[in-house]
Design a protein around this motif. Structure first.
Motif, mmCIF file in Angstrom:
data_model
loop_
_atom_site.group_PDB
_atom_site.id
_atom_site.type_symbol
_atom_site.label_atom_id
_atom_site.label_comp_id
_atom_site.label_asym_id
_atom_site.label_seq_id
_atom_site.Cartn_x
_atom_site.Cartn_y
_atom_site.Cartn_z
ATOM 1 N N UNK A 172 9.052 0.332 15.410
ATOM 2 C CA UNK A 172 8.119 0.655 15.861
ATOM 3 C C UNK A 172 7.233 1.912 15.185
ATOM 4 N N UNK A 173 6.088 1.429 15.083
ATOM 5 C CA UNK A 173 5.137 2.311 14.096
ATOM 6 C C UNK A 173 4.465 3.409 15.049
ATOM 7 N N UNK A 174 4.205 4.678 14.540
ATOM 8 C CA UNK A 174 3.226 5.434 15.360
ATOM 9 C C UNK A 174 2.564 6.471 14.605
ATOM 10 N N UNK A 175 1.375 6.520 15.195
ATOM 11 C CA UNK A 175 0.097 6.988 14.303
ATOM 12 C C UNK A 175 -0.705 8.032 15.077
ATOM 13 N N UNK A 176 -0.601 9.344 14.787
ATOM 14 C CA UNK A 176 -1.278 10.459 15.282
ATOM 15 C C UNK A 176 -2.614 10.701 14.945
ATOM 16 N N UNK A 177 -3.775 10.664 15.581
ATOM 17 C CA UNK A 177 -5.026 10.678 15.323
ATOM 18 C C UNK A 177 -5.584 11.850 15.836
ATOM 19 N N UNK A 178 -6.367 12.624 15.132
ATOM 20 C CA UNK A 178 -7.341 13.623 15.830
ATOM 21 C C UNK A 178 -8.892 13.137 15.876
ATOM 22 N N UNK A 179 -9.124 13.563 17.166
ATOM 23 C CA UNK A 179 -10.352 12.999 17.359
ATOM 24 C C UNK A 179 -11.317 14.269 17.601
ATOM 25 N N UNK A 180 -12.448 14.456 17.246
ATOM 26 C CA UNK A 180 -13.382 15.537 17.129
ATOM 27 C C UNK A 180 -14.591 14.601 17.741
ATOM 28 N N UNK A 181 -14.959 15.205 19.024
ATOM 29 C CA UNK A 181 -16.015 14.298 19.647
ATOM 30 C C UNK A 181 -16.965 15.246 20.531
ATOM 31 N N UNK A 182 -18.038 14.859 20.809
ATOM 32 C CA UNK A 182 -19.281 15.488 21.634
ATOM 33 C C UNK A 182 -19.159 14.827 23.043
ATOM 34 N N UNK A 183 -18.796 15.463 23.880
ATOM 35 C CA UNK A 183 -18.637 14.600 25.358
ATOM 36 C C UNK A 183 -19.550 15.566 26.333
ATOM 37 N N UNK A 184 -20.394 14.699 27.016
ATOM 38 C CA UNK A 184 -21.223 15.374 28.227
ATOM 39 C C UNK A 184 -20.660 14.863 29.667
#
Length: 230
Positions: A172-184
């Protein structure tokens, strides 16, 4: 009149020769157009072998060749140094794994999951998330429905998607991703009145999502395994 015609004809001929000298002639060897040198790949270059890793030693010079594209130029933009060992371990276990393709899929999943949550689409969420994450989304959807509230939200853009952690345990592989986004987003009550948010002003969202996949599975999809604020 005849003199003017002759003078105009001489000027036209002169301009035509100048244009030919600039545009019409073939470039000499030393003045090959820069655009051609950029666009045409080196025919002697060997094609990249997907999934390769580490530094390869050149058979001719004995020097260390550049690392493969998964961990070469995009490294600074795609994952933190602290995640490199985990990324390499995943590549070693799954030769088909590609960092750029994974991040492209992660961005797509980020948008799909958010939109499914905003719509209250539990069926789609169940296909994209593991059981624990799905239950969290489903509970929030039920609470929203019980309160008679609706959400109108839009993902304006994803500013960044960056791997900040990667590991493999067993298969089992796990990858943590940081998202920076603009949401309205705007929340309305049962009467349709706005109780929170605005579609005119986007907010900065910072999310840390962890995806997992069994590398022995034929299913290439990664499931959302954990969510948190970055």
């Amino acid at each position: 009149m005849i003199v003017q015609i002759v003078i105009l004809a001489m000027i036209a001929a002169f301009l035509g020769l100048r244009l030919y000298s600039v545009l019409g002639r073939r470039p000499e060897r030393d003045e090959e157009p820069m655009r051609r040198r950029i666009e045409q790949p080196d025919p002697s270059a060997k094609p990249h072998q997907p999934g390769s890793m580490g530094n390869a030693r050149s058979a001719e010079t004995g020097a260390l060749a550049p690392r493969p594209r998964e961990l070469a130029a995009p490294e600074a933009q795609t994952f933190d140094n602290s995640a490199e060992a985990g990324v390499r371990a995943i590549i070693a276990a799954d030769r088909r794994f590609d960092v750029a393709q994974f991040l492209a899929g992660a961005k797509g999943a980020y948008g799909m999951i958010l939109e499914a949550f905003w719509r209250g689409d539990k069926e789609e969420l169940a296909q994209l998330c593991d059981a624990d994450v799905y239950e969290g989304f489903a509970s929030a959807i039920d609470a929203r429905a019980n309160a008679g509230e609706t959400i109108d939200a839009r993902l304006i853009r994803i500013e960044e998607a960056r791997i900040i952690g990667a590991s493999i345990e067993g298969t089992t592989a796990r990858i943590a991703v940081r998202f920076l986004a603009d949401i309205a987003s705007v929340t309305r009550n049962a009467e349709g009145h706005v109780v929170a948010g605005s579609l005119d002003d986007a907010i900065d969202a910072r999310d840390l999502w962890t995806f997992r996949r069994d590398l022995t599975s034929r299913d290439p999809d990664w499931l959302l395994d954990e969510t948190d604020e970055a």
